[in-house]
Scaffold this motif. Sequence first.
Motif, PDB file in Angstrom:
ATOM      1  N   GLN A   3       0.850  -1.181   0.000  1.00 30.08           N
ATOM      2  CA  GLN A   3       0.000   0.000   0.000  1.00 30.08           C
ATOM      3  C   GLN A   3       0.890   1.237   0.000  1.00 30.08           C
ATOM      4  O   GLN A   3       2.018   1.202   0.488  1.00 30.08           O
ATOM      5  CB  GLN A   3      -0.965  -0.004   1.174  1.00 30.08           C
ATOM      6  CG  GLN A   3      -0.348   0.209   2.535  1.00 30.08           C
ATOM      7  CD  GLN A   3      -1.398   0.096   3.621  1.00 30.08           C
ATOM      8  OE1 GLN A   3      -2.265  -0.770   3.580  1.00 30.08           O
ATOM      9  NE2 GLN A   3      -1.318   0.952   4.597  1.00 30.08           N
ATOM     10  N   PRO A   4       0.405   2.344  -0.571  1.00 30.19           N
ATOM     11  CA  PRO A   4       1.227   3.550  -0.671  1.00 30.19           C
ATOM     12  C   PRO A   4       1.454   4.208   0.680  1.00 30.19           C
ATOM     13  O   PRO A   4       0.733   3.957   1.644  1.00 30.19           O
ATOM     14  CB  PRO A   4       0.416   4.454  -1.592  1.00 30.19           C
ATOM     15  CG  PRO A   4      -0.973   3.958  -1.516  1.00 30.19           C
ATOM     16  CD  PRO A   4      -0.898   2.495  -1.190  1.00 30.19           C
ATOM     17  N   THR A   5       2.467   5.062   0.719  1.00 31.92           N
ATOM     18  CA  THR A   5       2.766   5.810   1.937  1.00 31.92           C
ATOM     19  C   THR A   5       1.833   7.018   2.043  1.00 31.92           C
ATOM     20  O   THR A   5       1.219   7.438   1.062  1.00 31.92           O
ATOM     21  CB  THR A   5       4.222   6.302   1.934  1.00 31.92           C
ATOM     22  OG1 THR A   5       4.432   7.103   0.774  1.00 31.92           O
ATOM     23  CG2 THR A   5       5.192   5.133   1.927  1.00 31.92           C
ATOM     24  N   THR A   6       1.761   7.586   3.225  1.00 32.33           N
ATOM     25  CA  THR A   6       0.935   8.766   3.470  1.00 32.33           C
ATOM     26  C   THR A   6       1.451   9.942   2.649  1.00 32.33           C
ATOM     27  O   THR A   6       2.651  10.212   2.654  1.00 32.33           O
ATOM     28  CB  THR A   6       0.964   9.128   4.968  1.00 32.33           C
ATOM     29  OG1 THR A   6       0.474   8.019   5.713  1.00 32.33           O
ATOM     30  CG2 THR A   6       0.132  10.360   5.264  1.00 32.33           C
ATOM     31  N   PRO A   7       0.574  10.643   1.939  1.00 34.82           N
ATOM     32  CA  PRO A   7       1.010  11.807   1.176  1.00 34.82           C
ATOM     33  C   PRO A   7       1.639  12.866   2.090  1.00 34.82           C
ATOM     34  O   PRO A   7       1.156  13.102   3.196  1.00 34.82           O
ATOM     35  CB  PRO A   7      -0.275  12.339   0.543  1.00 34.82           C
ATOM     36  CG  PRO A   7      -1.178  11.150   0.489  1.00 34.82           C
ATOM     37  CD  PRO A   7      -0.857  10.358   1.718  1.00 34.82           C
ATOM     38  N   GLN A  24       2.583  16.056  -2.417  1.00 32.39           N
ATOM     39  CA  GLN A  24       3.609  15.274  -3.110  1.00 32.39           C
ATOM     40  C   GLN A  24       3.048  13.895  -3.433  1.00 32.39           C
ATOM     41  O   GLN A  24       2.269  13.333  -2.648  1.00 32.39           O
ATOM     42  CB  GLN A  24       4.850  15.140  -2.246  1.00 32.39           C
ATOM     43  CG  GLN A  24       5.514  16.464  -1.949  1.00 32.39           C
ATOM     44  CD  GLN A  24       6.575  16.351  -0.875  1.00 32.39           C
ATOM     45  OE1 GLN A  24       6.878  15.265  -0.397  1.00 32.39           O
ATOM     46  NE2 GLN A  24       7.126  17.484  -0.492  1.00 32.39           N
ATOM     47  N   ALA A  25       3.466  13.351  -4.560  1.00 29.34           N
ATOM     48  CA  ALA A  25       3.014  12.012  -4.967  1.00 29.34           C
ATOM     49  C   ALA A  25       3.532  10.961  -3.991  1.00 29.34           C
ATOM     50  O   ALA A  25       4.649  11.070  -3.480  1.00 29.34           O
ATOM     51  CB  ALA A  25       3.500  11.705  -6.372  1.00 29.34           C
ATOM     52  N   SER A  26       2.707   9.959  -3.726  1.00 24.60           N
ATOM     53  CA  SER A  26       3.113   8.807  -2.918  1.00 24.60           C
ATOM     54  C   SER A  26       3.486   7.679  -3.865  1.00 24.60           C
ATOM     55  O   SER A  26       2.689   7.329  -4.741  1.00 24.60           O
ATOM     56  CB  SER A  26       1.960   8.345  -2.022  1.00 24.60           C
ATOM     57  OG  SER A  26       1.647   9.324  -1.080  1.00 24.60           O
ATOM     58  N   VAL A  70      -5.443  14.171   3.033  1.00 27.34           N
ATOM     59  CA  VAL A  70      -5.354  13.371   1.814  1.00 27.34           C
ATOM     60  C   VAL A  70      -4.756  12.016   2.172  1.00 27.34           C
ATOM     61  O   VAL A  70      -3.810  11.935   2.959  1.00 27.34           O
ATOM     62  CB  VAL A  70      -4.465  14.066   0.751  1.00 27.34           C
ATOM     63  CG1 VAL A  70      -4.307  13.196  -0.488  1.00 27.34           C
ATOM     64  CG2 VAL A  70      -5.045  15.414   0.367  1.00 27.34           C
ATOM     65  N   SER A  71      -5.318  10.955   1.612  1.00 26.90           N
ATOM     66  CA  SER A  71      -4.730   9.624   1.748  1.00 26.90           C
ATOM     67  C   SER A  71      -4.544   9.044   0.353  1.00 26.90           C
ATOM     68  O   SER A  71      -5.269   9.395  -0.578  1.00 26.90           O
ATOM     69  CB  SER A  71      -5.587   8.702   2.619  1.00 26.90           C
ATOM     70  OG  SER A  71      -6.884   8.593   2.100  1.00 26.90           O
ATOM     71  N   GLY A  77      -4.298  -1.298  -0.797  1.00 24.52           N
ATOM     72  CA  GLY A  77      -4.925  -0.634   0.342  1.00 24.52           C
ATOM     73  C   GLY A  77      -4.774   0.869   0.323  1.00 24.52           C
ATOM     74  O   GLY A  77      -4.398   1.464  -0.677  1.00 24.52           O
ATOM     75  N   ARG A  78      -5.063   1.453   1.474  1.00 25.19           N
ATOM     76  CA  ARG A  78      -5.070   2.912   1.631  1.00 25.19           C
ATOM     77  C   ARG A  78      -4.048   3.303   2.697  1.00 25.19           C
ATOM     78  O   ARG A  78      -3.915   2.640   3.723  1.00 25.19           O
ATOM     79  CB  ARG A  78      -6.462   3.353   2.066  1.00 25.19           C
ATOM     80  CG  ARG A  78      -6.619   4.842   2.303  1.00 25.19           C
ATOM     81  CD  ARG A  78      -7.956   5.192   2.934  1.00 25.19           C
ATOM     82  NE  ARG A  78      -9.082   4.594   2.258  1.00 25.19           N
ATOM     83  CZ  ARG A  78      -9.855   5.231   1.385  1.00 25.19           C
ATOM     84  NH1 ARG A  78      -9.623   6.477   1.081  1.00 25.19           N
ATOM     85  NH2 ARG A  78     -10.866   4.608   0.827  1.00 25.19           N
ATOM     86  N   SER A  79      -3.372   4.426   2.461  1.00 26.68           N
ATOM     87  CA  SER A  79      -2.437   4.942   3.453  1.00 26.68           C
ATOM     88  C   SER A  79      -3.196   5.612   4.589  1.00 26.68           C
ATOM     89  O   SER A  79      -4.396   5.861   4.487  1.00 26.68           O
ATOM     90  CB  SER A  79      -1.500   5.971   2.811  1.00 26.68           C
ATOM     91  OG  SER A  79      -2.196   7.190   2.557  1.00 26.68           O
ATOM     92  N   ALA A  80      -2.471   5.931   5.640  1.00 24.43           N
ATOM     93  CA  ALA A  80      -3.041   6.765   6.696  1.00 24.43           C
ATOM     94  C   ALA A  80      -3.269   8.158   6.115  1.00 24.43           C
ATOM     95  O   ALA A  80      -2.594   8.536   5.153  1.00 24.43           O
ATOM     96  CB  ALA A  80      -2.082   6.830   7.877  1.00 24.43           C
TER      97      ALA A  80
END
Length: 93
Positions: A3-7, A24-26, A70-71, A77-80
């Motif tokens: 899952q990506p990191t928090t923006p 910033q892009a994750s 923003v997440s 999945g979804r970041s925090a």
Amino acid sequence: MEQPTTPAGLTTFAGPKEVRITWQASPGAANYTIKRATAPGGPFTTLTVVPDTSHTDKDVDFRTIYYYTVSAMNAAGRSAPSEAVKVTPLPQA
């Protein structure tokens, strides 16, 4: 896939009757969920989901203070959510 990191780097720009939000892009993110509240701790409601790293919210009232988070999301999945950023739109000139 992870899952990506928090923006990071969430920034708001107040304009007449609008707020522009950028971040910033994750790495690995497919899209981003933008949430808004009128109190620092929420409740936050989903404003929109976008594939880019910016959005302009035109449904605002210059007499209201808004908080945005923003997440990032992808198939894993979804970041925090990001830290909430406070902004007050400007009145129409």
